[in-house]
Design a protein around this motif. Structure first.
Motif, PDB file in Angstrom:
ATOM      1  N   ALA A  35      24.945  50.202  40.042  1.00  0.00           N
ATOM      2  CA  ALA A  35      23.584  49.928  39.572  1.00  0.00           C
ATOM      3  C   ALA A  35      23.581  49.494  38.107  1.00  0.00           C
ATOM      4  O   ALA A  35      22.891  48.531  37.736  1.00  0.00           O
ATOM      5  N   ILE A  36      24.366  50.167  37.283  1.00  0.00           N
ATOM      6  CA  ILE A  36      24.456  49.793  35.867  1.00  0.00           C
ATOM      7  C   ILE A  36      25.070  48.401  35.726  1.00  0.00           C
ATOM      8  O   ILE A  36      24.634  47.598  34.903  1.00  0.00           O
ATOM      9  N   ALA A  37      26.085  48.106  36.554  1.00  0.00           N
ATOM     10  CA  ALA A  37      26.715  46.782  36.518  1.00  0.00           C
ATOM     11  C   ALA A  37      25.701  45.692  36.855  1.00  0.00           C
ATOM     12  O   ALA A  37      25.673  44.643  36.206  1.00  0.00           O
ATOM     13  N   ALA A  38      24.870  45.940  37.847  1.00  0.00           N
ATOM     14  CA  ALA A  38      23.859  44.946  38.230  1.00  0.00           C
ATOM     15  C   ALA A  38      22.835  44.743  37.116  1.00  0.00           C
ATOM     16  O   ALA A  38      22.456  43.605  36.815  1.00  0.00           O
ATOM     17  N   ASN A  72      29.954  31.842  35.753  1.00  0.00           N
ATOM     18  CA  ASN A  72      29.425  33.020  36.444  1.00  0.00           C
ATOM     19  C   ASN A  72      30.494  34.097  36.589  1.00  0.00           C
ATOM     20  O   ASN A  72      30.201  35.292  36.437  1.00  0.00           O
ATOM     21  N   ALA A  73      31.727  33.690  36.869  1.00  0.00           N
ATOM     22  CA  ALA A  73      32.825  34.655  36.949  1.00  0.00           C
ATOM     23  C   ALA A  73      33.054  35.308  35.587  1.00  0.00           C
ATOM     24  O   ALA A  73      33.327  36.512  35.499  1.00  0.00           O
ATOM     25  N   GLY A  74      32.920  34.525  34.536  1.00  0.00           N
ATOM     26  CA  GLY A  74      33.062  35.068  33.186  1.00  0.00           C
ATOM     27  C   GLY A  74      31.996  36.090  32.857  1.00  0.00           C
ATOM     28  O   GLY A  74      32.265  37.103  32.199  1.00  0.00           O
ATOM     29  N   MET A  75      30.782  35.863  33.333  1.00  0.00           N
ATOM     30  CA  MET A  75      29.703  36.821  33.091  1.00  0.00           C
ATOM     31  C   MET A  75      29.978  38.134  33.826  1.00  0.00           C
ATOM     32  O   MET A  75      29.763  39.224  33.285  1.00  0.00           O
ATOM     33  N   ILE A  76      30.483  38.035  35.052  1.00  0.00           N
ATOM     34  CA  ILE A  76      30.845  39.244  35.795  1.00  0.00           C
ATOM     35  C   ILE A  76      32.035  39.929  35.128  1.00  0.00           C
ATOM     36  O   ILE A  76      32.085  41.152  35.018  1.00  0.00           O
ATOM     37  N   GLY A  77      32.977  39.138  34.632  1.00  0.00           N
ATOM     38  CA  GLY A  77      34.107  39.704  33.893  1.00  0.00           C
ATOM     39  C   GLY A  77      33.672  40.390  32.613  1.00  0.00           C
ATOM     40  O   GLY A  77      34.233  41.428  32.229  1.00  0.00           O
ATOM     41  N   LEU A  78      32.662  39.850  31.961  1.00  0.00           N
ATOM     42  CA  LEU A  78      32.125  40.476  30.748  1.00  0.00           C
ATOM     43  C   LEU A  78      31.492  41.833  31.069  1.00  0.00           C
ATOM     44  O   LEU A  78      31.663  42.796  30.317  1.00  0.00           O
ATOM     45  N   VAL A  79      30.815  41.907  32.201  1.00  0.00           N
ATOM     46  CA  VAL A  79      30.266  43.194  32.646  1.00  0.00           C
ATOM     47  C   VAL A  79      31.406  44.186  32.866  1.00  0.00           C
ATOM     48  O   VAL A  79      31.336  45.337  32.436  1.00  0.00           O
ATOM     49  N   ALA A  80      32.463  43.743  33.525  1.00  0.00           N
ATOM     50  CA  ALA A  80      33.609  44.621  33.782  1.00  0.00           C
ATOM     51  C   ALA A  80      34.273  45.060  32.483  1.00  0.00           C
ATOM     52  O   ALA A  80      34.768  46.187  32.380  1.00  0.00           O
ATOM     53  N   PHE A  82      32.775  45.593  29.592  1.00  0.00           N
ATOM     54  CA  PHE A  82      31.930  46.570  28.908  1.00  0.00           C
ATOM     55  C   PHE A  82      31.699  47.859  29.700  1.00  0.00           C
ATOM     56  O   PHE A  82      31.354  48.880  29.122  1.00  0.00           O
ATOM     57  N   LEU A  83      31.870  47.811  31.012  1.00  0.00           N
ATOM     58  CA  LEU A  83      31.499  48.946  31.855  1.00  0.00           C
ATOM     59  C   LEU A  83      32.726  49.581  32.494  1.00  0.00           C
ATOM     60  O   LEU A  83      33.354  48.994  33.379  1.00  0.00           O
TER      61      LEU A  83
END
Length: 118
Positions: A35-38, A72-80, A82-83
Motif C-alpha cells: 500500500a505504501i509502495a502504491a 516507468n520502470a525507473g519510477m518503480i525502481g525509485l519507489v523500491a 526509498f521503500l
C-alpha cells in the motif's frame, strides 16, 4: 481529488501485487508495504515523472515512445530504492512491473470511467 488519487493507488497496488506474483525479481514483504509502495508511486509519478519525461523527450521521440517503459520502470525502481520491503531486481523486472502496473491502471480507468473532478 483525494478520492481519485486513492483509487488510482489501489489499482497501482493491484498491479504491483500481480507483478510480484508473476515476475521474478519483484517482491514486497507485507500488504502495508504494498500500500505504501502504491501511494509513493503515485507521488513520484506526479512530481518526478514529468521532469524526467521532459528531460528525456528527444530519446522518447526517437524510440517512438518505447522509452516511456524505461521511465516507468525507473519510477518503480525509485519507489523500491526509498521503500524497504519492496524490491525490484533490475531493469527487466522493472519494465515488466511497469507494463503490468500500467495495464492494471488502464483497466481501472476503463472500469471506473473518467472520474472528472467536477
Amino acid at each position: 481529488m483525494l478520492a481519485k488519487f486513492l483509487i488510482r493507488a489501489i489499482f497501482a497496488a493491484i498491479g504491483l501485487a500481480i507483478a510480484a506474483h508473476f515476475v521474478k525479481g519483484v517482491a514486497y514483504d507485507s500488504l502495508t508495504t504494498l500500500a505504501i509502495a502504491a501511494l509513493l508511486l503515485g507521488v513520484i509519478n506526479a512530481i518526478v515523472r514529468p521532469i524526467v519525461f521532459v528531460l528525456t523527450l528527444p530519446i522518447t521521440v526517437l524510440t517512438l515512445g518505447l522509452f516511456l517503459l524505461v521511465i516507468n520502470a525507473g519510477m518503480i525502481g525509485l519507489v523500491a530504492y526509498f521503500l524497504k520491503g519492496f524490491t525490484i531486481d533490475g531493469l527487466v523486472p522493472g519494465v515488466l512491473a511497469a507494463i503490468i502496473t500500467g495495464a492494471t491502471s488502464w483497466v481501472g480507468h476503463l472500469v471506473l470511467g473518467d472520474m472528472r473532478d467536477d
